[in-house]
Design a protein around this motif. Structure first.
Motif, short mmCIF file in Angstrom:
data_model
loop_
_atom_site.label_atom_id
_atom_site.label_comp_id
_atom_site.label_asym_id
_atom_site.label_seq_id
_atom_site.Cartn_x
_atom_site.Cartn_y
_atom_site.Cartn_z
N UNK A 84 0.83 -1.20 0.00
CA UNK A 84 0.00 0.00 0.00
C UNK A 84 0.86 1.24 0.00
N UNK A 85 0.20 2.38 -0.02
CA UNK A 85 0.95 3.63 0.03
C UNK A 85 0.16 4.67 0.81
N UNK A 86 0.91 5.63 1.34
CA UNK A 86 0.30 6.79 2.00
C UNK A 86 1.04 8.04 1.55
N UNK A 87 0.29 8.99 1.03
CA UNK A 87 0.85 10.27 0.64
C UNK A 87 -0.05 11.35 1.24
N UNK A 88 0.31 12.60 1.04
CA UNK A 88 -0.46 13.70 1.62
C UNK A 88 -1.89 13.67 1.06
N UNK A 89 -2.86 13.65 1.94
CA UNK A 89 -4.28 13.67 1.60
C UNK A 89 -4.76 12.37 0.93
N UNK A 90 -3.97 11.28 0.97
CA UNK A 90 -4.40 10.05 0.29
C UNK A 90 -3.75 8.85 0.96
N UNK A 91 -4.56 7.79 1.21
CA UNK A 91 -4.03 6.59 1.87
C UNK A 91 -4.67 5.35 1.26
#
Length: 831
Positions: A84-91
């Motif tokens: 998975x990934x997590x970035x600013x404003x999105x997970x």
């Protein structure tokens, strides 16, 4: 999916074995080697991981999504499952996720929220050569966690171009290198023609590349704006090639389309930022066209933020970009700058060139600043950042983080904007603050110059109603999307207002820029005094002229008054309510240079802004003493009653401080004395109202008191003011300091006859320093300068004797000066 064989594959078992034996690793692998996607997968079943998660830091959002999607497909699943990934404003993560790709701010939050990193077995820092500030901080925090809490945590630093040996030494880590996949690339330069715009140059280069070479074309441009202009220029080309864009603001679906081969086999022209330099792989590229430019963060003193500026790339980046053309077959790289232009060899770390308020707040939250950075933060920039954080209420007087500071940190933005978002009084105010945060972070949406924030916000409000006016619609759409994200982040349920009172924007911005709150000059409606004590002026055509109070978010610093570039009016009533502690009335005493005397006043202030003054009564002795010592800082130390003996004593101390540092003598340089004037000089002015009232004896004793009695004795022993010469007389030693404060050789001026019988040059400072002898005639005129008395007697004295014996017959000129009695007198008459 069919998994391609990557060049890094043979090295993967060695990487696993190295991490089994050592908790840190530096991995060098060129672009295309496969390190980003293959190393995390290779570590999944390592015994030391024991089923825990792997967290990989990926500096760019596009690359984070791309890497997670590729690894998920390799494992036969979807993003949000094992990968998975997590970035600013999105997970996109779940309870099943074992490999989590995160961007830099996310990793910092993970470490701050859970320093033990429960459930995490390895941290991977990808593309570390980009040297982003957040990546440097993340590594420093991870090393601290590993040293103090988690010895079992594995840390892998991966890079395409890096001084791996230096980094491996710093981390005390093994270093492994992987081969890359590369075919020959022919490099050529295609500089701009006279007055040719970048987009026209790109159009010409792409047209030639499509005609002369096979395969897809990758064009490197600094940012989204330049990509848009180039795309518009390429639309006029007579070609079947598909033009695609690649940058961080693209929708996920559009990014995925660029990163996959063209399904219909058409040739493609990809216009990309430096996200395509090393973070992602583009299939089918045979030609690279490189503008030689990139947008990178630089500290902008006008705004107080770090801004993305267009700068020339480094040679390392140029080499990486060119290498993109040689992934699948022989390739070509065209550089749009002259071959004579020289590039910097490597990228400078962000920590050395950006504003550090965010870093200072992170360090305060961590609890100590003694972290192991690859490159330490500059001390001056860090001190300025802490001063700002104190103004914002994020740090207390001891530089410890406050509850407000922790709330700012949780918002994940610059502390100035976080302070503004937290200062909103209600949901409606908060929605407006979200608009402002998005506007401040974005490019200017206005096409025409305007120094007011209201015009920008009205353009945003108008675009929501379908009437953007003369503004950049694309920029306003981006700002609107960012404002929605901020409303979601802050839990704001109110919709943004359609209209606001004139002072509403400034009332919020004042909390972000308390140091730039400004009041109009009483006699000039175009000039303003700032809360930080400086002066600023409005442009001649400013719409803000004459506003009683402003907050200036952007200033251009100039020699006299700064120029206000962007500002908003502020309501004084709001300031008195929100910043009540900053409005003070007190007696002040200052040095009046015109009268060379103290002036006592009752002053009303808002921080550094003087609101009103009137004469005060008697002069407070403490304030007077402070004002006189501050006057010395302005006038210089020469304003004090120095004697020649005191100047010599200071030179003796400073010389000994350099010659014998183990003595622990204090620094008595001008800078040090002025910096510590409150401790030693201010008490000397107690009860005085004029500079010339300070007596020389009192000043000398106050300065000498910087050394205790024992040290003063050591100074007299080791650097004596006078020395006894063979004639039995005491002669003065002259001490002097060079312009840079370094000691010069001490000088002993003495008549030659007084040194008869002395073979060696006299020495001081425990014999470490030889005196320079100025040998004088009987009349006191210079005969010789020497630091080697023995050599003088042996080689030079016979010539001096022959010349001087006839000129001074009443003085002794023996043939054997070694054994002649020293004297300071002439021979008796008749001898």
């Amino acid at each position: 999916m069919d998994t391609p064989v990557f060049p890094i594959a043979p090295l993967l078992p060695e990487i696993v074995r190295s991490l089994d034996a050592h908790p840190r690793l530096v991995l060098e692998a060129p672009p295309g080697a496969g390190k980003t996607t293959q190393v995390p997968l290779a570590l999944l079943d390592a015994p030391w991981l024991a089923g825990r998660r792997i967290v990989m830091l990926e500096p760019r959002r596009v690359a984070a999504r791309s890497a997670a999607m590729f690894m998920a497909r390799q494992l036969g699943g979807e993003v949000g499952g094992l990968v998975g990934y997590r970035i600013r404003f999105e997970s996109r993560v779940s309870a099943r996720t074992r490999i989590e790709v995160v961007t830099e701010g996310i990793l910092t939050r993970m470490l701050q929220d859970d320093p033990e990193l429960d459930g995490v077995g390895a941290l991977l820092f990808d593309e570390f050569h980009e040297r982003h500030l957040a990546g440097d901080l993340g590594l420093a925090l991870a090393l601290d966690v590993q040293a103090g809490l988690r010895e079992d945590l594995r840390i892998v630093v991966m890079s395409a171009t890096l001084d791996g040996e230096r980094l491996a030494t710093l981390l005390d880590a093994p270093r492994l290198s992987s081969a890359g996949r590369a075919f020959p690339v022919q490099v050529a330069h295609l500089p701009a023609r006279r007055d040719e715009a970048l987009e026209a140059q790109v159009r010409r280069a792409v047209d030639q590349a499509l005609a002369q070479h096979p395969g897809d074309v990758l064009v490197f441009l600094p940012g989204r704006r330049e990509i848009g202009r180039a795309a518009a220029a390429l639309a006029r080309l007579d070609t079947d090639a598909e033009v695609l864009e690649l940058h961080g603001e693209l929708a996920v679906e559009q990014q995925a389309r660029v990163l996959q081969p063209a399904p219909d086999g058409r040739r493609r022209v990809v216009l990309a930022t430096n996200v395509a330099e090393s973070s992602v792989t583009l299939p089918g590229v045979r030609v690279v066209i490189d503008s030689g430019l990139a947008r990178e963060p630089r500290y902008d003193p006008n705004s107080g933020f770090s801004r993305l500026d267009v700068v020339a790339i480094t040679q390392a980046s140029a080499d990486q970009r060119a290498g993109r053309a040689g992934r699948v077959a022989e390739g070509w790289a065209w550089r749009l700058w002259p071959q004579s232009q020289r590039l910097e060899p490597q990228r400078r770390p962000e920590i050395a060139q950006v504003e550090l308020a965010g870093l200072a707040l992170e360090l305060a939250a961590w609890g100590h600043a003694g972290l192991r950075f690859v490159d330490p933060p500059p001390a001056g920039a860090l001190a300025a950042a802490r001063d700002l954080l104190q103004r914002l209420g994020a740090l207390d007087d001891d530089h410890r983080i406050t509850p407000a500071g922790r709330s700012m940190l949780a918002l994940g933005t610059h502390p100035r904007l976080a302070a503004m978002l937290l200062a909103a009084r209600d949901d409606r105010d908060r929605a407006l603050a979200c608009d402002l945060a998005a506007l401040v972070e974005a490019r200017d949406p206005l096409r025409q110059r305007d120094d007011g924030w209201r015009a920008r916000w009205l353009a945003l409000a108008g675009s929501r109603a379908g009437r953007a006016g003369d503004a950049h619609r694309g920029t306003l759409a981006t700002v609107d999307a960012a404002a929605r994200q901020w409303r979601r982040r802050t839990g704001t349920r109110a919709e943004p207002p359609h209209d606001v009172p004139p002072h509403a924007l400034g009332d919020l911005l004042a909390h972000a820029f308390p140091d730039r709150i400004a009041r109009v000059h009483p006699r000039d409606p175009q000039r303003y005094q700032l809360a930080n004590g400086r002066m600023a002026r409005l442009a001649d055509d400013s719409t803000l002229r004459g506003e009683p109070w402003l907050v200036a978010s952007e200033l251009r610093f100039e020699a006299r008054d700064s120029l206000v570039l962007r500002a908003a009016p502020v309501d004084e009533a709001h300031l008195r309510q929100a910043f009540a502690a900053h409005f003070v009335e007190r007696d002040e005493v200052r040095w009046g240079a015109e009268r060379r005397a103290l002036v006592a006043e009752r002053v009303r202030r808002f921080d550094g802004i003087v609101l009103d003054t009137r004469p005060a009564g008697r002069v407070d002795p403490d304030l007077a003493a402070r004002a006189l010592s501050d006057a010395v800082a302005d006038l210089g130390l020469d304003a004090l009653p120095w004697s020649d003996g005191l100047r010599q004593w200071r030179a003796r101390v400073q010389s000994l401080r350099a010659w014998l540092p183990d003595l622990g003598l204090p620094d008595l340089s001008d800078d040090a004395l002025l910096a510590t004037r409150a401790q030693w000089l201010q008490p000397l002015f107690q009860g005085l109202t004029r500079l010339d009232a300070l007596a020389g004896d009192a000043f000398a004793e106050g300065l000498r008191a910087r050394l205790d009695w024992a040290l003063r004795q050591r100074v007299d022993q080791l650097a004596p003011a006078r020395i006894v010469v063979p004639s039995g007389m005491e002669r003065r030693i002259d001490y002097a300091l060079a312009h840079d404060g370094a000691p010069e050789a001490p000088v002993l001026a003495v008549k030659l006859q007084e040194l008869f019988g002395l073979a060696e040059t006299p020495r001081i400072a425990d014999g470490r320093i030889a005196l320079v002898l100025h040998l004088l005639s009987p009349a006191g005129r210079p005969l010789q300068v020497t630091g080697d008395l023995r050599g003088f007697w042996e080689r030079t004295y016979p010539d001096v004797r022959r010349e001087m014996k006839g000129r001074y017959p009443r003085h002794p000129w023996p043939e054997d000066p070694w054994n002649a009695p020293a004297t300071h007198r002439a021979k008796p008459r008749g001898t």
